[in-house]
Structures are given as C-alpha cells and as structure tokens.
Design a protein around this motif. Structure first.
Motif, PDB file in Angstrom:
ATOM      1  N   ASP A   1     -14.379   0.876   1.615  1.00 55.16           N
ATOM      2  CA  ASP A   1     -13.692   0.246   3.009  1.00 55.16           C
ATOM      3  C   ASP A   1     -13.582  -0.774   2.310  1.00 55.16           C
ATOM      4  OD1 ASP A   1     -14.655   2.139   5.011  1.00 55.16           O
ATOM      5  OD2 ASP A   1     -16.469   1.414   5.693  1.00 55.16           O
ATOM      6  N   GLY A   2     -14.300  -1.682   2.079  1.00 52.45           N
ATOM      7  CA  GLY A   2     -13.982  -2.833   1.468  1.00 52.45           C
ATOM      8  C   GLY A   2     -12.195  -2.991   0.419  1.00 52.45           C
ATOM      9  N   LEU A   3     -12.353  -1.955   0.071  1.00 51.91           N
ATOM     10  CA  LEU A   3     -11.359  -1.541  -0.698  1.00 51.91           C
ATOM     11  C   LEU A   3     -10.212  -1.809  -0.603  1.00 51.91           C
ATOM     12  CD1 LEU A   3      -9.893  -1.289  -3.783  1.00 51.91           C
ATOM     13  CD2 LEU A   3     -10.278   0.906  -3.491  1.00 51.91           C
ATOM     14  N   VAL A   4     -10.169  -0.596   0.734  1.00 51.03           N
ATOM     15  CA  VAL A   4      -9.834  -0.656   1.825  1.00 51.03           C
ATOM     16  C   VAL A   4      -9.024  -2.078   2.344  1.00 51.03           C
ATOM     17  CG1 VAL A   4      -8.869   0.464   4.104  1.00 51.03           C
ATOM     18  CG2 VAL A   4      -9.259   1.800   2.905  1.00 51.03           C
ATOM     19  N   ASN A   5      -9.643  -3.319   3.028  1.00 54.66           N
ATOM     20  CA  ASN A   5      -9.681  -4.365   3.298  1.00 54.66           C
ATOM     21  C   ASN A   5      -8.865  -5.395   2.669  1.00 54.66           C
ATOM     22  OD1 ASN A   5     -10.502  -3.927   6.026  1.00 54.66           O
ATOM     23  ND2 ASN A   5     -12.607  -4.404   4.768  1.00 54.66           N
ATOM     24  N   ARG A   6      -8.820  -5.094   0.953  1.00 55.25           N
ATOM     25  CA  ARG A   6      -8.571  -5.598   0.121  1.00 55.25           C
ATOM     26  C   ARG A   6      -6.838  -5.101  -0.006  1.00 55.25           C
ATOM     27  NH1 ARG A   6     -11.121  -5.132  -5.164  1.00 55.25           N
ATOM     28  NH2 ARG A   6      -9.837  -3.779  -6.422  1.00 55.25           N
ATOM     29  N   MET A   7      -7.200  -4.246  -0.225  1.00 58.04           N
ATOM     30  CA  MET A   7      -5.022  -3.827  -0.058  1.00 58.04           C
ATOM     31  C   MET A   7      -4.854  -3.905   0.541  1.00 58.04           C
ATOM     32  SD  MET A   7      -6.325   0.742  -1.731  1.00 58.04           S
ATOM     33  CE  MET A   7      -6.895   0.281  -3.956  1.00 58.04           C
ATOM     34  N   VAL A   8      -5.475  -3.762   1.750  1.00 63.53           N
ATOM     35  CA  VAL A   8      -4.181  -4.407   3.234  1.00 63.53           C
ATOM     36  C   VAL A   8      -3.428  -5.975   2.902  1.00 63.53           C
ATOM     37  CG1 VAL A   8      -4.093  -4.792   6.012  1.00 63.53           C
ATOM     38  CG2 VAL A   8      -5.286  -2.630   4.739  1.00 63.53           C
ATOM     39  N   ASN A   9      -5.020  -6.628   2.665  1.00 62.19           N
ATOM     40  CA  ASN A   9      -4.639  -7.870   2.330  1.00 62.19           C
ATOM     41  C   ASN A   9      -3.348  -8.349   1.385  1.00 62.19           C
ATOM     42  OD1 ASN A   9      -6.771  -8.776   4.504  1.00 62.19           O
ATOM     43  ND2 ASN A   9      -8.163  -8.765   3.071  1.00 62.19           N
TER      44      ASN A   9
ATOM     45  N   GLY B   1      -1.288  -6.403   0.768  1.00 59.08           N
ATOM     46  CA  GLY B   1       0.321  -5.255   1.081  1.00 59.08           C
ATOM     47  C   GLY B   1       0.800  -4.115   0.488  1.00 59.08           C
ATOM     48  N   LYS B   2      -0.721  -3.725  -0.701  1.00 60.54           N
ATOM     49  CA  LYS B   2      -0.259  -2.333  -0.674  1.00 60.54           C
ATOM     50  C   LYS B   2      -1.075  -1.420   0.051  1.00 60.54           C
ATOM     51  CE  LYS B   2      -2.849  -3.821  -5.669  1.00 60.54           C
ATOM     52  NZ  LYS B   2      -3.778  -3.478  -5.923  1.00 60.54           N
ATOM     53  N   LEU B   3      -1.792  -2.078   1.324  1.00 59.49           N
ATOM     54  CA  LEU B   3      -1.398  -0.969   2.490  1.00 59.49           C
ATOM     55  C   LEU B   3      -0.717  -0.707   3.674  1.00 59.49           C
ATOM     56  CD1 LEU B   3      -5.365   1.100   1.788  1.00 59.49           C
ATOM     57  CD2 LEU B   3      -2.735   1.913   1.744  1.00 59.49           C
ATOM     58  N   PRO B   4      -0.625  -0.730   4.914  1.00 57.68           N
ATOM     59  CA  PRO B   4       0.031  -1.848   6.264  1.00 57.68           C
ATOM     60  C   PRO B   4      -1.083  -2.122   6.677  1.00 57.68           C
ATOM     61  CG  PRO B   4       1.060   0.698   5.624  1.00 57.68           C
ATOM     62  CD  PRO B   4      -0.047   0.975   4.108  1.00 57.68           C
ATOM     63  N   GLY B   5      -1.094  -3.006   7.067  1.00 58.42           N
ATOM     64  CA  GLY B   5      -1.748  -3.647   8.354  1.00 58.42           C
ATOM     65  C   GLY B   5      -2.355  -2.641   9.142  1.00 58.42           C
ATOM     66  N   ASP B   6      -0.913  -1.459  10.208  1.00 59.16           N
ATOM     67  CA  ASP B   6      -2.268  -0.839  11.029  1.00 59.16           C
ATOM     68  C   ASP B   6      -2.251  -0.054  10.764  1.00 59.16           C
ATOM     69  OD1 ASP B   6       0.673  -0.372  10.289  1.00 59.16           O
ATOM     70  OD2 ASP B   6       1.225   0.211  12.050  1.00 59.16           O
TER      71      ASP B   6
ATOM     72  N   ARG C   1      -3.054   8.093  -3.204  1.00 57.60           N
ATOM     73  CA  ARG C   1      -2.694   7.632  -3.933  1.00 57.60           C
ATOM     74  C   ARG C   1      -3.003   6.186  -4.184  1.00 57.60           C
ATOM     75  NH1 ARG C   1       3.462   6.934  -2.697  1.00 57.60           N
ATOM     76  NH2 ARG C   1       2.647   7.060  -0.684  1.00 57.60           N
ATOM     77  N   ALA C   2      -3.095   4.840  -3.212  1.00 58.58           N
ATOM     78  CA  ALA C   2      -3.553   3.538  -3.856  1.00 58.58           C
ATOM     79  C   ALA C   2      -4.801   4.220  -4.354  1.00 58.58           C
ATOM     80  CB  ALA C   2      -3.666   2.951  -2.509  1.00 58.58           C
ATOM     81  N   PHE C   3      -6.198   4.423  -3.740  1.00 55.88           N
ATOM     82  CA  PHE C   3      -7.444   4.516  -4.450  1.00 55.88           C
ATOM     83  C   PHE C   3      -7.285   5.281  -5.702  1.00 55.88           C
ATOM     84  CE2 PHE C   3     -10.428   4.893  -0.808  1.00 55.88           C
ATOM     85  CZ  PHE C   3      -9.548   3.481  -0.303  1.00 55.88           C
ATOM     86  N   THR C   4      -6.635   6.470  -6.358  1.00 54.16           N
ATOM     87  CA  THR C   4      -6.397   6.875  -7.229  1.00 54.16           C
ATOM     88  C   THR C   4      -5.719   5.702  -8.483  1.00 54.16           C
ATOM     89  OG1 THR C   4      -6.000   9.069  -6.513  1.00 54.16           O
ATOM     90  CG2 THR C   4      -4.959   8.907  -8.790  1.00 54.16           C
ATOM     91  N   ALA C   5      -4.483   4.800  -7.760  1.00 55.46           N
ATOM     92  CA  ALA C   5      -4.098   3.655  -8.845  1.00 55.46           C
ATOM     93  C   ALA C   5      -5.496   2.988  -9.073  1.00 55.46           C
ATOM     94  CB  ALA C   5      -2.480   3.070  -8.332  1.00 55.46           C
ATOM     95  N   HIS C   6      -6.198   2.721  -8.177  1.00 55.38           N
ATOM     96  CA  HIS C   6      -6.985   1.510  -8.876  1.00 55.38           C
ATOM     97  C   HIS C   6      -7.991   2.790  -9.629  1.00 55.38           C
ATOM     98  CE1 HIS C   6     -10.360  -1.046  -7.705  1.00 55.38           C
ATOM     99  NE2 HIS C   6     -11.338   0.002  -7.508  1.00 55.38           N
TER     100      HIS C   6
END
Length: 744
Positions: free
Chosen positions: A431-439, A441-446, A465-470
């Motif tokens: 959850d924290g990683l998704v919030n960080r990626m949204v902030n 710009g790596k993931l859409p805000g919505d 794909r974002a989690f894999t790259a992380h």
C-alpha cells in the motif's frame, strides 16, 4: 576455599548448558537431538540431587554404563546414516552431515554416564569439561544465530566460574589426584618468597592487547582460501530444480552452483532454418499457488474455465499457431520429476493443444491446466526419459500469453486463492509503495477503486510491472546466493521486504507474488529454468541445474476494441510473466557477517529506513568486529580477565602468604620436605608429629600449623593477619629454627 556445593553447582550448570547448545544447534538437522539433550539435562539434575545422598556407581559399573550408552548412540547414528543414504534425493545429504552430526548426541549422552561414577578425580573433571567444550564448539560450527550465540555466551560464563572453582579446590587438595600418577605439589608448598603473582584486570588486558597485536596483522595479510568453507552438519544447498516441487524460504545456507545437466531441447522449424532461442529463455516447470509460513506448494483447486480453450484430441495433430511457429522437442529425465515448457506457453482457440508426449501408441496430448499451461497426466518410469514436443511461437510481446476469456459467469470464488496474502505487513508495504508511485507519477492518480481501496482491474498490469521494476532495480534490494534468516520470529517475506532485503530468485518472486495478491491481482509462482547452453548440434540446447529459476505470473485484464454493433470494449484476460530478480552478479558476502547482519536487521526494525543512512564503513567495522577470529580474541581476553579477577578476589596479598616459603625453607634445611601431593595442612601435621616426638623440639611443634593456618585464612578466607600476629609468627619461626639447630 570455595565450598563443595558451589563447585558442584557450577560444574552441573556448565554441562547442562553444553547439552542445551548441542540440542538447539542440531534441532533442524536431527529432530530427536533436542529430546536427547533434554533427557541428558534431566539426568544431570537427578545426579546433582542424588550425588550427596546415595552411593553412585563404581568405576567398572560406570564404565559399563558408558559403553552401553555409547553403543546405543552408535547404533542410532548408523540407522540415521542408513536412512539418509536410502533417500532418493541426496542433494542435502553431504558427507559432513552424515559423518559429523551424530557426534553431538554421543557427547550429550556420555556426559551423564561419566558423572554417574562414585569417585571423581582430577582427570574425570578435565574429561567432563573437555566433552562440554567440544560439544559447544561443534554447536557453533552448525548454527550461528542469536539464540545459539546467547547459549554459548552463558556456557562460557559458567565454564569460567566452574574452572576457577576447580582450580582453587585442586590447589587446596580437595580434589582427588589421578590414581597411580604423582600429583604436583600444591602451589602453597612450592610458592617462593618474595613478590606475589600479579592479579587484576590490567595484566589480562595487556595479554589480550599482545594477542591482538599478533592476530590482527596476521589476519589482514593472510589471503582467503580458494577452497569451500566447511559447514559441519549444514545441508548442502544447491541451485537446482527441487524434486519436491515446492519452495521453503526458511532454508538457509550458501547456494552452490550445480553444473549437472537437467534436460535437452531440440528446435525444429518447418522451413528448415534453426532459429536461436533468446538468451534469457524461461522454461516453465511447476506452478505453485498456496503460501503459508514461508513455503509454497501446489494446489489442486480448480481455476475458472476458458472460452475457446485448446482441444485435447484423441489422435493428436500439431496446431496452427501462425507464422514463425517451431517445434521444441524435449528430452527430460524422469528422475528430474518435472515437466517443462517454453514460456510463454502459446496456444490458439479451438486448435489442438500444443503439447504432446511421445508414446508407443503415438503422440498423446497434454491436458489444459487452467493456469496458462498444460500438464501430462500419464506415468513415467524413473528409468525412462520423458520425450514430448511443444509447438511454440515466438511472440512480439514475450512476457504475455495469448488473450482468452474466462468462461465462468462469476470467476471470483475460483480466483480467490490466487489473491490470498497471509502476511499483513506485506500489504502495508505494498500500500505504501502504491501511494509513493502515485505521488511520483509512476501510477495514475485514479488507479485505486474508491470502494475497495485497491487498484482497479484495468490497472493491474501497470501495478504488476511497477512492482517488478521496484524489486529488480531499487538499490536497497540485492541479489545474493547466501541465504540467511536474521529475524526468524517473522515471516520470511516480511523479513525480506523490511529487514534483510537480500536473497535469491525465490525470495524476490515470493515477495512480488504476495505484494500483488495484497492489491487484488491474481498471482501464481512458477518454478523452472532460465537460459541455456549451446551444444555441438546447433539445433539442440542444454539446460543445466544451475539455470534453475523462479518467477511470477499474474492474471491481468486487457481490453479488445469494440466489434460490430457493440460499442463497448470487451475485457479479456492474459497471463503476464514477471521476473523481479535483479540482474548481474550476486552481491559479495563477507564471511562471518551473520551477527552483523542480525544487528543491522534489528536496527532497521527499530529505526526503520533511517538505518540506511549508516555509512558503509560503519557496517564494515561491525562486520570486522563480529568475525569469529575477532570474537575469539575478545573472548580469550574476557576469560583471562575473569580468571584474574577471581584470583584477585580469592587470593588477597598478605605477608603470611608471601612468607609461607620461609617456613618450608627452615624445615627443608633440616631435611623436612613435603611429599608429592601433600597439601600445606597435611605437611604441617606430619612435621608437627615429628617435632612432638623429639623433646628438643616438642615446645615448637605447633609453629608449622600456626603458619599454615595464617596462610589459609589469608588466601581462602580473606582475613589479613594483624601486625601483632605477624610479629608473633616471626618470633615463633625463629624459635623453631633455633630448636631445630639445637636438635642436631
């Protein structure tokens, strides 16, 4: 002089801690050893209570008991060795484990048998201490976690206490000498007059500093040995496809390369050309779906059906997948206990299944597995080679399977096992990683669903794909073949993500799988191989055991454009292949950094990511300070310090102590010398009897006893004689010298 009860208490405590060290260290190797250690500790407690109340065994009876115990231990060891030798999979049964591990239980069982003797002499006590020390050293070679280190530390303190009391009681003659062997004279008899021995912390520290001055430069200039490190009792952990077809993340040790061949693949193309496979080609093996307590296992629960799934024909014929399709012919030894296919597995709707085994009855098709793969339901003898063919098509998107539609109207119940995440803190991390990626710009805000607070289906692929790259590129995660568990109280995935952040492909893939499941993305973990090696035949590729690999497949939702009169996009599903393991060479692992890594993990657990700000040089200093060589040096200094401090407390410097040699010098001048093994009190009593028998010396017969009493009071009682008593002793000694001279 210390009491007999204190000496016995220290001895039994030391031996009980030695048994505890052996029992804990071998718990994972031989499950019955902790039981033997507990029985031995209970036997020590019983002997401690009975030793002063009943008559124990005679020496012959105790020897017979030790022989029986030893033979039973050897028989047990033979049975265990035979069991290991008969295992079909002997990768973990190395020679060290088979030959060395049974010695720990043998020592544990012999200690109570040795203590059951009725009469103990100096040699018996040395033998008991030696058995305890060997067992503890053996434990340190097997296990190196914090609990074992704490047990060894407690043993060291108890051993110093016990040996100090043993030394004092032996000095005082309270311990029987070895039979039929001349015993050295007590230190009080031969102690020369003059300056007392040095005692205290200072001399011990100077000795430790001198040892460090020699050991540290020698360690720094000595090159590392090119040979493999001996790890007594630890199973040999090799890179290879597990015959058990499961993953156990609780396993620790250093992964070693296994160059043994796994299987061969031959490529055939319809046009006669031989296309070269990608260098990082993945070979899918077993799909694991159930995770609990650090282990992944297969599952027989059904998955949703697929509309237009490939057809399993009675008489198999190759499907038509499209341009560029090739045939991959596999030759897999049955002993490998696996079925492997080129990833991604490709198929076409309403076409024959793309995989078939070669049998005496012709090609037999495999069954659709529901998880993007196919399975062979037939039996293969262990002496045979499983030959089968896969019709495969290289894809423009090599990480995606063909599109398909789920056939169930409500696939949720069948997909629910693929989104189960039993580790709460993994979801917090994701959850924290998704919030960080949204902030960032790596993931859409919505991307999040406002109702479930999870990523919506159309963003599952982006999150995967974002989690894999992380995991694959974040600098705090490192790939290593040295598998450690710094926090065994935590789930291995929680420990990996929040503390150690280093491991091999199974830990990276497991972390990604649970992270995606925590976000509602159906995920499975795949075991197989990655890569190949060329052979003399350009059409054949060799896959070795050291190519074994683990990765993840996530079920994502894609959308097809509108068709016909329907203006809506139609959702379809695909399996996305995800490999989160970082590339490149494994990170270097300095030998002996287990305690430092545990300390670092603990600091991270308390202070969070702020611990990452500690300079690398600081951790390097911690690693150096926790090497076994340095710890041994520091431990030696501590032992010397404790012994010196014990002597300083129990041997006060007093004039009567330093002058005792004068008494024996006066007596020796008249031919009165102690016999071997005489204590000062025994010698004084014999001299007094001789003096009392002569009328010329009868008046001074009590002088030797008075001097020895003052010596015992000062050395063992801590009572320093007054100046008046010292003057009286000197006057009596002069009178004794005159009487002996007159008696000549």
């Amino acid at each position: 002089m210390p009491s007999d009860a204190a000496f016995r208490r220290s001895l039994y405590l030391t031996l009980a801690l030695a048994c505890a060290c052996v029992g804990y260290a071998e718990a994972d190797l031989l499950p019955e050893v902790p039981v033997l250690a507990a029985v031995a500790a209970a036997a020590l407690a019983v002997l401690y209570r009975l030793e002063t109340r009943v008559t124990l065994l005679s020496i012959p009876a105790a020897n017979r008991l030790g022989l029986v115990v030893g033979l039973l231990s050897l028989a047990w060891a033979a049975v265990r060795i035979a069991q290991v030798a008969q295992r079909p999979d002997k990768q973990d049964a190395n020679l060290q484990l088979v030959l060395v591990a049974p010695f720990g239980p043998l020592l544990v069982t012999l200690i109570p048998a040795k203590l059951a003797r009725r009469e103990q002499h100096v040699g018996d006590y040395w033998a008991l201490q030696a058995m305890g020390l060997v067992g503890v050293c053996f434990s340190g070679a097997i296990e190196d976690d914090a609990v074992c280190a704490a047990l060894i530390g407690l043993y060291a303190l108890a051993a110093v206490w016990s040996l100090s009391l043993f030394y004092l009681r032996r000095e005082a003659g309270a311990v029987r000498p070895i039979p039929n062997r001349p015993a050295p004279a007590p230190a009080g008899v031969v102690e020369p007059p003059g300056r007392p021995p040095r005692a205290g912390v200072g001399p011990a520290l100077r000795l430790a500093a001198a040892a460090a001055a020699v050991a540290v430069p020698l360690y720094l200039v000595t090159p590392a040995s090119p040979g493999e490190k001996l790890e007594f009792g630890k199973p040999r952990v090799e890179i290879g496809y597990a015959a058990s077809q499961m993953i156990d993340l609780n396993q620790t040790g250093t992964l070693r390369g296994n160059p043994a061949p796994a299987f061969e693949v031959e490529v055939e193309a319809p046009d006669g050309l031989t296309p070269e496979l990608p260098a990082g080609q993945l070979w899918r093996g077993r799909v694991l779906r159930t995770y609990a307590g650090g282990t992944w296992q297969p599952s027989d629960l059904p998955l949703p059906g697929v509309d237009g799934a490939p057809r399993a024909q009675l008489h198999w014929s190759p499907p038509r997948l499209g341009p560029g399709q090739v045939s991959l012919r596999f030759a897999v030894p049955a002993s490998l206990a696996g079925q492997f296919l080129a990833e991604p597995v490709t198929w076409a709707a309403d076409q024959p299944v793309p995989v078939a085994s070669t049998t005496v009855n012709g090609p037999q098709p495999w069954l659709w597995g529901g998880d993007g793969s196919f399975l062979w339901s037939g039996r293969i003898r262990r002496t045979e080679v499983h030959n089968y063919v896969q019709v495969w098509q290289p894809r423009a998107e090599p990480d995606l399977s063909p599109r398909f539609r789920l056939g169930d109207a409500d696939p949720g119940p069948k997909l629910r096992p693929l989104v189960q995440n039993p580790v709460r803190r993994v979801k917090e991390y994701a959850d924290g990683l998704v919030n960080r990626m949204v902030n960032e710009g790596k993931l859409p805000g919505d991307c999040r669903d406002p109702v479930t607070d999870l990523p919506r289906r159309e963003f599952h692929d982006a999150v995967a794909r974002a989690f894999t790259a992380h995991l694959a590129t974040a600098p705090e995660f490192t790939y290593t073949t040295r598998l450690r568990r710094a926090r065994k109280d935590l789930d291995p995935i929680e420990e990996f993500l929040l503390h150690t952040r280093s491991g091999h492909c199974e830990r990276f893939a497991s972390a990604l799988a649970l992270m995606l499941r925590s976000q509602g993305v159906p995920t499975v973990l795949v075991l197989g191989f990655k890569g190949w090696e060329p052979t003399a035949d350009p059409r054949k590729y060799l896959v070795k055991q050291e190519h074994a690999h683990a990765w993840v497949c996530a079920l994502i939702t894609d959308f097809e454009p509108p068709a016909g009169d329907d203006p809506r996009e139609r959702p379809v599903s695909r399996w996305r292949t995800l490999d989160p393991t970082p590339g490149g060479e494994p990170a270097p692992d300095p030998a002996g950094d287990g305690v430092a890594e545990e300390a670092r993990a603990w600091v991270r657990g308390v202070f969070g990511d702020a611990a990452a700000a500690v300079p690398a040089a600081g951790w390097g200093a911690v690693r150096f300070a926790t090497r076994w060589e340095v710890l041994a040096l520091v431990g030696t200094g501590l032992v010397l310090t404790l012994v010196r401090m014990r002597r300083a407390q129990t041997v006060p410097v007093a004039p009567a102590t330093t002058r005792l040699g004068r008494l024996f010098a006066v007596l020796a001048a008249r031919g009165l010398a102690p016999f071997p093994g005489d204590t000062p009190r025994e010698f004084a009593a014999r001299v007094a009897a001789a003096l009392a028998a002569d009328p010329a010396t009868a008046a001074v017969a009590g002088v030797p006893a008075a001097w020895v009493d003052a010596y015992y009071e000062a050395r063992f009682g801590g009572h320093v004689p007054s100046a008046e008593r010292l003057d009286m002793l000197d006057t009596e000694l002069r009178a004794l010298a005159r009487a002996l001279h007159s008696a000549r």
